[in-house]
Design a protein around this motif. Sequence first.
Motif, short mmCIF file in Angstrom:
data_model
loop_
_atom_site.label_atom_id
_atom_site.label_comp_id
_atom_site.label_asym_id
_atom_site.label_seq_id
_atom_site.Cartn_x
_atom_site.Cartn_y
_atom_site.Cartn_z
N ASP A 188 1.12 -1.55 -0.02
CA ASP A 188 -0.48 0.03 -0.22
C ASP A 188 1.21 1.28 0.45
OD1 ASP A 188 -2.33 -1.05 0.22
OD2 ASP A 188 -2.65 -1.56 1.49
N THR A 189 1.76 1.12 0.53
CA THR A 189 2.75 2.01 0.43
C THR A 189 3.37 2.32 0.15
OG1 THR A 189 2.53 2.40 3.16
CG2 THR A 189 4.57 3.92 2.34
N LEU A 221 -8.68 2.03 10.04
CA LEU A 221 -7.60 3.46 9.18
C LEU A 221 -6.02 3.67 10.37
CD1 LEU A 221 -6.69 6.31 7.56
CD2 LEU A 221 -8.01 7.64 9.11
N GLU A 273 -4.95 1.72 12.05
CA GLU A 273 -3.84 0.31 11.93
C GLU A 273 -2.73 0.34 10.77
OE1 GLU A 273 -4.49 -4.47 11.29
OE2 GLU A 273 -6.20 -3.14 12.29
N ARG A 274 -3.73 0.75 9.62
CA ARG A 274 -3.07 1.24 8.46
C ARG A 274 -1.68 1.77 8.64
NH1 ARG A 274 -2.95 1.85 2.77
NH2 ARG A 274 -3.67 4.05 2.14
N THR A 327 0.74 -0.61 10.34
CA THR A 327 1.28 -1.37 9.57
C THR A 327 1.54 -0.66 8.12
OG1 THR A 327 -1.08 -1.95 9.29
CG2 THR A 327 -0.06 -3.07 11.10
N GLU A 328 1.03 -0.64 7.19
CA GLU A 328 1.61 -0.41 5.78
C GLU A 328 1.98 1.33 5.98
OE1 GLU A 328 -1.99 0.14 4.59
OE2 GLU A 328 -2.76 -2.28 4.87
N ARG A 341 -10.48 10.29 6.33
CA ARG A 341 -9.25 8.86 6.24
C ARG A 341 -9.05 9.59 4.83
NH1 ARG A 341 -10.69 3.49 3.78
NH2 ARG A 341 -8.06 3.39 3.24
N GLU A 385 -5.22 10.41 5.24
CA GLU A 385 -3.86 9.61 4.35
C GLU A 385 -3.20 11.10 3.62
OE1 GLU A 385 -5.61 6.45 2.70
OE2 GLU A 385 -6.22 5.58 3.70
#
Length: 377
Positions: free
Chosen positions: A100-101, A270, A272-273, A276-277, A302, A306
């Motif tokens: 994702d990143t 969101l 958690e993202r 982790t990501e 969001r 982001e």
Amino acid sequence: MRIEVRCIEHLSSEQRQSLNLLYGPLIGKNSVCLYDFFSSIQSQIELDDIYLMLNMNVSQFDKARNHLEQYHLIETYIHEEEMLIFLYAPLMPNKFLCHDTYSRLYLASVGANCFDKIKMMLHKNVDVSSDYIKVDSPLDISKLDAWNESKEIAYEKVKPSIKQKYDFDFATFFKGMDRIFPARYRTNENLNRIAEMAKIYGVSAKDMRKYVQRSINPSTHVFDLEKLKYMVMGNRKIMETSKDPYQMSPVKFLQNKQNGIPVVKSDQALIERLCTEFQFPVEVVNTLIEYTLQQTHQQFSRNYVEKVAASWVRLHIDSRENALKVINQGPIENRKEKKIENVVLDEKFYAQKEDKSDSQIQQEMLELQKMLKEGKL
């Protein structure tokens, strides 16, 4: 300074493609060159020799090394005048393009057209005709049925230590869990996931034991990570943390911001993202939560979160201190450049003086001469 390089993972041809075609545009040629150089070193080497062989100065070396660290291609440890570097393989192309990143950063760097061409070029056709029947050979773990506590103790003495990415009390977690959570469940992936969820959602090691036990089907003996996550997300207890609120669980941090009301699942996902990501430390995630709430009148949007997170990734924000430096500069849209103001003169500066006649000028000169003779000037 003396450098020792340890190659932890060797590169396949696909990983070599990934390094040059995918990581390359993000980390730069110097970083790719430095990675290749590290992979060819069989013994220790002086840092000055690296500068000489790669034609790099101190700044270029540090920048290239930092890029490799940011993308988890190397790990660096320094002690006095010695540097130890662990070399890791790049992600496989398909994993990189699904990350994702990394994939977003790559798209922003090369553009959609190049992204599509690289994706097609690296695509591997794994389709199999329906005429073929897949042959499955499940792993036989029947030998572990007789696994007992004494064997587990013997195993603990000889097994290599597991380097955990997260700060979690595994000593408390494993206590009394030999039969409930035996060795076959204790993979690096499972342990990292457990520690990760504990950190994000604020679950103690003692409570995590209870959730893990409930996540194992007693009939099939299958460990269900999704069920574990569901129970962890529903956790309402507040885990004791340090006095620094920015070191507490990000989900509990947001819950504290909304007067103890539980965080909705979409906001939890969101957060958690972000952990982790985007791979932000907890203190950076909490700082990001606080900042975005302030900027959006307490709306945890969001899209906006982001957007800010992506900019912080590009700025290499890895601590609360660095995050505050960026925040103190203010939002980009509010940073107004100083305008050069045009100087406007009053009308009196533009008024033309009335021209004098020759006779008037001559009369003034005669008067000045007379005053000079009389000593009045």
